[in-house]
Design a protein around this motif. Sequence first.
Motif, PDB file in Angstrom:
ATOM      1  N   ALA A   1      12.890  79.219 -43.087  1.00 56.26           N
ATOM      2  CA  ALA A   1      13.390  78.194 -44.028  1.00 56.26           C
ATOM      3  C   ALA A   1      13.660  78.820 -45.390  1.00 56.26           C
ATOM      4  O   ALA A   1      14.684  78.554 -46.036  1.00 56.26           O
ATOM      5  N   ASN A   2      12.730  79.663 -45.837  1.00 56.49           N
ATOM      6  CA  ASN A   2      12.913  80.331 -47.129  1.00 56.49           C
ATOM      7  C   ASN A   2      14.088  81.301 -47.086  1.00 56.49           C
ATOM      8  O   ASN A   2      14.896  81.354 -48.009  1.00 56.49           O
ATOM      9  N   MET A   3      14.161  82.065 -45.998  1.00 54.61           N
ATOM     10  CA  MET A   3      15.270  83.017 -45.884  1.00 54.61           C
ATOM     11  C   MET A   3      16.609  82.286 -45.822  1.00 54.61           C
ATOM     12  O   MET A   3      17.593  82.729 -46.407  1.00 54.61           O
ATOM     13  N   ALA A   4      16.646  81.182 -45.095  1.00 53.09           N
ATOM     14  CA  ALA A   4      17.904  80.422 -44.976  1.00 53.09           C
ATOM     15  C   ALA A   4      18.358  79.947 -46.345  1.00 53.09           C
ATOM     16  O   ALA A   4      19.535  80.062 -46.704  1.00 53.09           O
ATOM     17  N   LYS A   5      17.419  79.419 -47.112  1.00 57.24           N
ATOM     18  CA  LYS A   5      17.777  78.942 -48.458  1.00 57.24           C
ATOM     19  C   LYS A   5      18.320  80.116 -49.286  1.00 57.24           C
ATOM     20  O   LYS A   5      19.349  80.015 -49.958  1.00 57.24           O
ATOM     21  N   TYR A   6      17.638  81.226 -49.228  1.00 61.98           N
ATOM     22  CA  TYR A   6      18.015  82.399 -50.020  1.00 61.98           C
ATOM     23  C   TYR A   6      19.390  82.924 -49.610  1.00 61.98           C
ATOM     24  O   TYR A   6      20.284  83.129 -50.440  1.00 61.98           O
ATOM     25  N   LEU A   7      19.564  83.106 -48.308  1.00 60.06           N
ATOM     26  CA  LEU A   7      20.813  83.711 -47.813  1.00 60.06           C
ATOM     27  C   LEU A   7      22.005  82.765 -47.967  1.00 60.06           C
ATOM     28  O   LEU A   7      23.098  83.197 -48.343  1.00 60.06           O
ATOM     29  N   CYS A   8      21.794  81.493 -47.665  1.00 64.03           N
ATOM     30  CA  CYS A   8      22.915  80.540 -47.768  1.00 64.03           C
ATOM     31  C   CYS A   8      23.315  80.347 -49.230  1.00 64.03           C
ATOM     32  O   CYS A   8      24.512  80.248 -49.537  1.00 64.03           O
TER      33      CYS A   8
ATOM     34  N   GLU B   1      23.819  72.735 -47.606  1.00 67.82           N
ATOM     35  CA  GLU B   1      24.800  72.324 -48.620  1.00 67.82           C
ATOM     36  C   GLU B   1      25.487  73.553 -49.221  1.00 67.82           C
ATOM     37  O   GLU B   1      26.707  73.574 -49.410  1.00 67.82           O
ATOM     38  N   ALA B   2      24.705  74.591 -49.492  1.00 64.65           N
ATOM     39  CA  ALA B   2      25.269  75.833 -50.049  1.00 64.65           C
ATOM     40  C   ALA B   2      26.276  76.431 -49.067  1.00 64.65           C
ATOM     41  O   ALA B   2      27.366  76.883 -49.450  1.00 64.65           O
ATOM     42  N   LEU B   3      25.897  76.399 -47.816  1.00 62.25           N
ATOM     43  CA  LEU B   3      26.777  76.929 -46.775  1.00 62.25           C
ATOM     44  C   LEU B   3      28.083  76.145 -46.719  1.00 62.25           C
ATOM     45  O   LEU B   3      29.176  76.724 -46.623  1.00 62.25           O
ATOM     46  N   GLY B   4      27.973  74.835 -46.796  1.00 57.99           N
ATOM     47  CA  GLY B   4      29.155  73.984 -46.761  1.00 57.99           C
ATOM     48  C   GLY B   4      30.100  74.288 -47.917  1.00 57.99           C
ATOM     49  O   GLY B   4      31.320  74.401 -47.721  1.00 57.99           O
ATOM     50  N   ILE B   5      29.549  74.450 -49.099  1.00 54.05           N
ATOM     51  CA  ILE B   5      30.405  74.761 -50.261  1.00 54.05           C
ATOM     52  C   ILE B   5      31.072  76.126 -50.052  1.00 54.05           C
ATOM     53  O   ILE B   5      32.265  76.295 -50.321  1.00 54.05           O
ATOM     54  N   GLY B   6      30.304  77.080 -49.553  1.00 52.23           N
ATOM     55  CA  GLY B   6      30.865  78.409 -49.298  1.00 52.23           C
ATOM     56  C   GLY B   6      32.036  78.330 -48.329  1.00 52.23           C
ATOM     57  O   GLY B   6      33.074  78.974 -48.524  1.00 52.23           O
ATOM     58  N   ARG B   7      31.883  77.526 -47.300  1.00 48.72           N
ATOM     59  CA  ARG B   7      32.965  77.374 -46.308  1.00 48.72           C
ATOM     60  C   ARG B   7      34.193  76.725 -46.963  1.00 48.72           C
ATOM     61  O   ARG B   7      35.327  77.120 -46.699  1.00 48.72           O
ATOM     62  N   ALA B   8      33.951  75.707 -47.767  1.00 50.83           N
ATOM     63  CA  ALA B   8      35.075  75.024 -48.440  1.00 50.83           C
ATOM     64  C   ALA B   8      35.811  76.001 -49.353  1.00 50.83           C
ATOM     65  O   ALA B   8      37.057  76.040 -49.388  1.00 50.83           O
ATOM     66  N   ALA B   9      35.048  76.808 -50.083  1.00 55.45           N
ATOM     67  CA  ALA B   9      35.645  77.769 -51.020  1.00 55.45           C
ATOM     68  C   ALA B   9      36.446  78.830 -50.260  1.00 55.45           C
ATOM     69  O   ALA B   9      37.571  79.184 -50.646  1.00 55.45           O
ATOM     70  N   LEU B  10      35.864  79.307 -49.165  1.00 54.96           N
ATOM     71  CA  LEU B  10      36.540  80.346 -48.382  1.00 54.96           C
ATOM     72  C   LEU B  10      37.844  79.805 -47.786  1.00 54.96           C
ATOM     73  O   LEU B  10      38.862  80.513 -47.727  1.00 54.96           O
ATOM     74  N   HIS B  11      37.804  78.560 -47.370  1.00 51.93           N
ATOM     75  CA  HIS B  11      39.000  77.921 -46.814  1.00 51.93           C
ATOM     76  C   HIS B  11      40.113  77.876 -47.880  1.00 51.93           C
ATOM     77  O   HIS B  11      41.260  78.264 -47.612  1.00 51.93           O
ATOM     78  N   ARG B  12      39.748  77.433 -49.059  1.00 50.56           N
ATOM     79  CA  ARG B  12      40.722  77.378 -50.161  1.00 50.56           C
ATOM     80  C   ARG B  12      41.266  78.782 -50.474  1.00 50.56           C
ATOM     81  O   ARG B  12      42.463  78.971 -50.695  1.00 50.56           O
TER      82      ARG B  12
ATOM     83  N   HIS C   1      28.973  87.078 -44.248  1.00 47.39           N
ATOM     84  CA  HIS C   1      27.709  86.653 -44.869  1.00 47.39           C
ATOM     85  C   HIS C   1      27.399  85.184 -44.598  1.00 47.39           C
ATOM     86  O   HIS C   1      26.248  84.809 -44.367  1.00 47.39           O
ATOM     87  N   LEU C   2      28.430  84.351 -44.627  1.00 48.00           N
ATOM     88  CA  LEU C   2      28.210  82.918 -44.343  1.00 48.00           C
ATOM     89  C   LEU C   2      27.777  82.727 -42.896  1.00 48.00           C
ATOM     90  O   LEU C   2      26.838  81.960 -42.612  1.00 48.00           O
ATOM     91  N   ASP C   3      28.434  83.426 -41.984  1.00 51.84           N
ATOM     92  CA  ASP C   3      28.063  83.291 -40.563  1.00 51.84           C
ATOM     93  C   ASP C   3      26.632  83.771 -40.309  1.00 51.84           C
ATOM     94  O   ASP C   3      25.872  83.133 -39.578  1.00 51.84           O
ATOM     95  N   ALA C   4      26.277  84.877 -40.930  1.00 51.47           N
ATOM     96  CA  ALA C   4      24.918  85.411 -40.738  1.00 51.47           C
ATOM     97  C   ALA C   4      23.879  84.454 -41.322  1.00 51.47           C
ATOM     98  O   ALA C   4      22.842  84.172 -40.701  1.00 51.47           O
ATOM     99  N   ALA C   5      24.184  83.927 -42.497  1.00 50.31           N
ATOM    100  CA  ALA C   5      23.248  82.991 -43.138  1.00 50.31           C
ATOM    101  C   ALA C   5      23.101  81.739 -42.278  1.00 50.31           C
ATOM    102  O   ALA C   5      22.002  81.186 -42.136  1.00 50.31           O
ATOM    103  N   GLU C   6      24.203  81.306 -41.682  1.00 53.18           N
ATOM    104  CA  GLU C   6      24.142  80.104 -40.847  1.00 53.18           C
ATOM    105  C   GLU C   6      23.246  80.330 -39.617  1.00 53.18           C
ATOM    106  O   GLU C   6      22.530  79.428 -39.190  1.00 53.18           O
ATOM    107  N   LEU C   7      23.283  81.527 -39.077  1.00 56.62           N
ATOM    108  CA  LEU C   7      22.424  81.800 -37.913  1.00 56.62           C
ATOM    109  C   LEU C   7      20.943  81.667 -38.274  1.00 56.62           C
ATOM    110  O   LEU C   7      20.148  81.116 -37.504  1.00 56.62           O
ATOM    111  N   VAL C   8      20.588  82.178 -39.450  1.00 63.19           N
ATOM    112  CA  VAL C   8      19.185  82.062 -39.869  1.00 63.19           C
ATOM    113  C   VAL C   8      18.844  80.586 -40.099  1.00 63.19           C
ATOM    114  O   VAL C   8      17.761  80.109 -39.721  1.00 63.19           O
TER     115      VAL C   8
END
Length: 388
Positions: A320-327, A253-264, A295-302
């Motif tokens: 799982a913990n790293m993904a939550k943290y990074l995303c 969800e965090a990743l999705g919001i980041g993508r939406a924000a970056l798009h805007r 950063h978003l792409d790297a977080a998505e890979l994790v």
Amino acid sequence: MDFDLTEDQATIRDAVRELAGKFDEQYWVEKDAAHEFPTEFYDAFAKGGWLGITTPEEYGGHGLGITEASILLQEVAASGAGMNGASSMHLSIFGMHPVIVHGSEELKQRTLPRIVNGDLHVCFGVTEPGAGLDTTKITTFARRDGDKYIVNGRKVWISKAMESEKILLLTRTTKFEDVTKKTDGLTLFLTDLDRSKVEIRPIKKMGRNAVTSNELFIDGLEIPVEDRVGEEGKGFKYILDGLNPERMLVASEALGIGRAALHRATQYATDREVFGRPIGMNQGIQFPLADSLAHLDAAELVLRKATWLYDNGRPCAREANMAKYLCADAGFQAADRALQTHGGMGYSEEYHVARYFREARLTRIAPLSQEMVLNYLGEHVLGLPRSY
Ligand SMILES: Cc1cc2nc3c(=O)[nH]c(=O)nc-3n(C[C@H](O)[C@H](O)[C@H](O)COP(=O)(O)OP(=O)(O)OC[C@H]3O[C@@H](n4cnc5c(N)ncnc54)[C@H](O)[C@@H]3O)c2cc1C
């Protein structure tokens, strides 16, 4: 190594993108401002069968993995629905995991098909004002009385309680001071949120206002034994089973919001001209956005690695913990930069980035704070002494 989505996963992504796209950003602005549950959105996803994406087929679901659920929630958030959209369905999608694994057949038959078809709204009651992140210190107590339990206590921050018919409720059935192991003596129920015994008060909060978060005052709530999930005293263990997937889904969800924000932000940086040229021509605007993309792409890979490990039955707590943290960090950083890119207009509600900023911020706090992720990695991955 294969970094591609499968054909089915790509189909899920495209279908969710299309369905979520039917609810434009204006819909979310209005729901958020009116503090109104997004019923039309939720119903559309229920009708499309999406709420049962991970629920086993015998209960009406599709029995797919966390990878598919993660793709679903990422797309929902990225559509502009953000945490409002994701939180409306988050718990239906994976929150019932403890019930699926440990609940009685009767309880599952009675509840899961109704959750999948969207008819039964559920919330999750763990957090208490006196315990905070130290969950074993909860004091909401369920006292056994014949074939029922009588519950008294208080919960806080319970999302969607106002809209929910049932609650997945964590209680103590043995007091903290009477157990030898602090994780013992906790019991989980999936039961009716009986308004005559539970007062529900919405909390005024910073964002994600289409879905309420509430204080619960529980006074003599009667729970039939049939509503108990698994064995008495083992509730903490049951909840632990679902923690890694929960972290991955919040990461999505965090990743999705980041993508939406970056798009805007990219759109605004292209369109907005100041000093006779698009602001995106300035490296001071362009570089932070490019950095956020990285950063978003790297977080998505994790995140993808974490969901793959989970779906393949492999240990995944580290990832799982790293993904939550990074995303969560990458998503919030992208939202913050999107706001900055919009200058004064970022502070208005018109360009949506203020809403993304508020909602992305939440993922750094709940369901688990960034500090507790670092505690986990420090202690369990690096092998350092427990710091608390
Ligand atoms: C909008 C929203 C929705 C929520 N929905 C739900 C829900 O549906 N159901 C539910 O049960 N809960 C829900 N929560 C609660 C959420 O899970 C908690 O707020 C979160 O886990 C943090 O716990 P706390 O607020 O009690 O923080 P506290 O435990 O009071 O901690 C406060 C701060 O201290 C830090 N801290 C504490 N101990 C340590 C330590 N040992 N080392 C380092 N730092 C530490 C924390 O990281 C945090 O930053 C929700 C919260 C919010 C804001």
